[in-house]
Design a protein around this motif. Structure first.
Motif, PDB file in Angstrom:
ATOM      1  N   THR A 107     -55.660  44.886 -36.834  1.00  7.40           N
ATOM      2  CA  THR A 107     -56.499  45.838 -37.565  1.00  7.40           C
ATOM      3  C   THR A 107     -55.777  47.169 -37.742  1.00  7.40           C
ATOM      4  O   THR A 107     -55.735  47.731 -38.845  1.00  7.40           O
ATOM      5  CB  THR A 107     -57.823  46.058 -36.794  1.00  7.40           C
ATOM      6  OG1 THR A 107     -58.462  44.779 -36.650  1.00  7.40           O
ATOM      7  CG2 THR A 107     -58.743  47.012 -37.516  1.00  7.40           C
ATOM      8  N   ASP A 212     -51.555  38.997 -43.016  1.00  7.17           N
ATOM      9  CA  ASP A 212     -52.325  39.088 -41.781  1.00  7.17           C
ATOM     10  C   ASP A 212     -52.038  37.815 -40.981  1.00  7.17           C
ATOM     11  O   ASP A 212     -52.543  36.739 -41.292  1.00  7.17           O
ATOM     12  CB  ASP A 212     -53.811  39.213 -42.136  1.00  7.17           C
ATOM     13  CG  ASP A 212     -54.725  39.046 -40.932  1.00  7.17           C
ATOM     14  OD1 ASP A 212     -54.236  38.718 -39.826  1.00  7.17           O
ATOM     15  OD2 ASP A 212     -55.948  39.215 -41.102  1.00  7.17           O
ATOM     16  N   ARG A 372     -67.852  30.080 -31.028  1.00  7.67           N
ATOM     17  CA  ARG A 372     -68.237  31.308 -31.723  1.00  7.67           C
ATOM     18  C   ARG A 372     -69.236  30.962 -32.810  1.00  7.67           C
ATOM     19  O   ARG A 372     -69.106  29.932 -33.484  1.00  7.67           O
ATOM     20  CB  ARG A 372     -66.983  31.955 -32.338  1.00  7.67           C
ATOM     21  CG  ARG A 372     -67.237  33.086 -33.319  1.00  7.67           C
ATOM     22  CD  ARG A 372     -66.977  34.460 -32.744  1.00  7.67           C
ATOM     23  NE  ARG A 372     -67.642  35.496 -33.533  1.00  7.67           N
ATOM     24  CZ  ARG A 372     -67.028  36.372 -34.315  1.00  7.67           C
ATOM     25  NH1 ARG A 372     -65.713  36.363 -34.417  1.00  7.67           N
ATOM     26  NH2 ARG A 372     -67.715  37.278 -34.994  1.00  7.67           N
TER      27      ARG A 372
END
Ligand code: 7TS
Length: 419
Positions: A107, A212, A372
């Motif tokens: 991030t 990313d 999750r």
């Protein structure tokens, strides 16, 4: 005597699963009285002993600030800190250590590029192109930047499998496109993107690329020169290292031309009220303040773990787990796998008719199974597939097919309860 882990079908001989599992102390614990089955490595992986010990060893034996003191502890800490940079450079096959900037993680690395690389030269009407499958950390920094500068954010579409439509991405590149940002492996879908191909297309059009790599680093060998990207970002905690540390790889010529991002100690050469301030050389120009020294040292140990275990052996093992879970889950009535790309990382996102993902997550937790649930910080992906949320299992080097069976049992029980 401990029972060997049964693998059905037999997993890759290159990975000694029992030995790998023995390196992770948390796998010994019980949750709600059941052995922990940790299927949430995409959120954060567990840590092997070597990482825990490296961090503890730093604090126990040579804790000191880096690049400052002449005293022995500071020299040792600085050496270990810089060894981590060299280890990162080598792992990524970057040309120089000057191209490795330590950050808090993915991030922060993306925000650094947004604010230091693009913001100073971005004009109203300039364009930033990302994909529809990005994590919020590769969306929101660009949205903020567009608000600050009048630039425009464009989004390349995905298809029903959750694959990037490269032809449409190419068609969206214009004279005004300043940067293409794309995820290497999607956390919500598992999709592995054709990063080298997109970078080649971008290079032909003189567009800068940012990748990313948060979900790629623990699963595939990454070579930034072979990928041909300009920037690559990752977080150590997803690759068995500590939290609060990661890195930005940037091509030296780009980093060199960028102004500092944050100001403070360590990033300066000379500070004067009369003459102003000059900045340190790369990569220190981008590392204001005391860095996460313990984190960097723990990250070195995480690279040691990946190397010792073998990234290719890990990848093959996880591919087996993915195939095993996918086959079994496809046979469950009412279960839909979200993300069916032909090239997938070890992630299975799914919905189950009549059951909210959060309820599934809560019930399987009673059976010791950690999964999750939610939007996975990829709300546009949920919007594309028209689901409010999914449940997601994700694998690491330490998972077994036996654990997948425990999860499937728990899932069946959840389904019965919720029916
Ligand atoms: N990019 C991707 C693809 C990610 O999966 C994540 C975290 C990030 C960026 C952000 O990384 P950070 O270390 O800077 O926070 N993904 C997830 C996840 O899938 N579940 O929890 C965090």
């Amino acid at each position: 005597m401990t029972m060997p882990i049964q693998s059905d079908p037999p997993l890759d001989a290159g990975l000694d699963l029992e030995a790998v599992r023995a390196e992770f102390p948390v796998l010994q614990r019980k949750v709600h009285g059941k052995p922990l089955v940790y299927l949430d490595s995409a959120a954060t992986a567990q840590r092997p002993n070597c990482v825990i010990e490296a961090v503890s060893d730093f604090y126990s034996r040579y804790n000191a600030n880096v690049h400052r003191g002449v005293h022995q502890l500071s020299v040792e800490a600085s050496d270990a800190f810089e060894r981590s940079r060299e280890r990162t450079r080598k792992w990524l096959n970057a040309a120089s250590e000057r191209e490795i900037v330590f950050t808090r993680g993915t991030t922060e690395a993306i925000n650094l590029v947004a604010q230091s690389y693009l913001r100073p030269t971005l004009k109203p009407g300039d364009e930033i192109l990302i994909t529809h499958m990005e994590h919020h950390s590769n969306i929101v920094p660009w949205q903020l930047l567009c608000e600050q500068t009048g630039a425009v954010l464009k989004v390349a579409p995905i298809d029903h499998r959750g694959e990037l439509r490269v032809d449409e991405l190419e068609a969206l590149i214009s004279e005004r496109t300043r940067l293409i940002g794309m995820v290497h492996v999607s956390n919500a879908l598992g999709t592995v993107n054709p990063v080298a191909e997109v970078c080649r297309i971008a290079r032909e059009r003189a567009v800068t690329t940012l990748v990313d790599g948060a979900q790629a680093m623990p699963h595939v060998a990454v070579d930034v020169q072979a990928l041909g990207c300009d920037f690559y970002c990752f977080s150590a905690h997803k690759m068995y290292g500590p939290t609060g540390i990661g890195a930005l790889y940037g091509r030296e010529a780009l980093l060199e031309a960028m102004p500092p991002w944050q100001g403070g100690g360590e990033m300066i050469q000379w500070v004067s009220f009369e003459e102003g301030t000059t900045f340190n050389e790369l990569p220190h120009k981008f590392e204001a303040g005391t860095p996460n020294i313990a984190g960097a040292i723990g990250m070195t140990a995480a690279f040691d773990f990946l190397e010792r275990t073998g990234i290719d052996a890990i990848a093959r093992h996880e591919a087996e787990l993915l195939a095993y879970a996918t086959t079994k889950m496809n046979a469950i009535d009412g279960l839909t796998i979200i993300g069916t790309a032909r090239n997938k990382g070890p992630v299975v996102s799914f919905t189950l008719e009549g059951a909210h993902p959060n309820d599934i997550g809560t019930i399987v937790d009673y059976h010791g199974v950690a999964v999750r649930t939610g939007h996975h910080c990829a709300m546009p992906v949920m919007q594309f597939f028209n689901v409010p949320a999914t449940a997601r299992i994700s694998f690491g080097a330490y998972n077994s097919t036996e654990e997948i069976d425990v999860f499937l049992d728990a899932l069946h029980k959840a389904r019965e309860m919720l029916a």
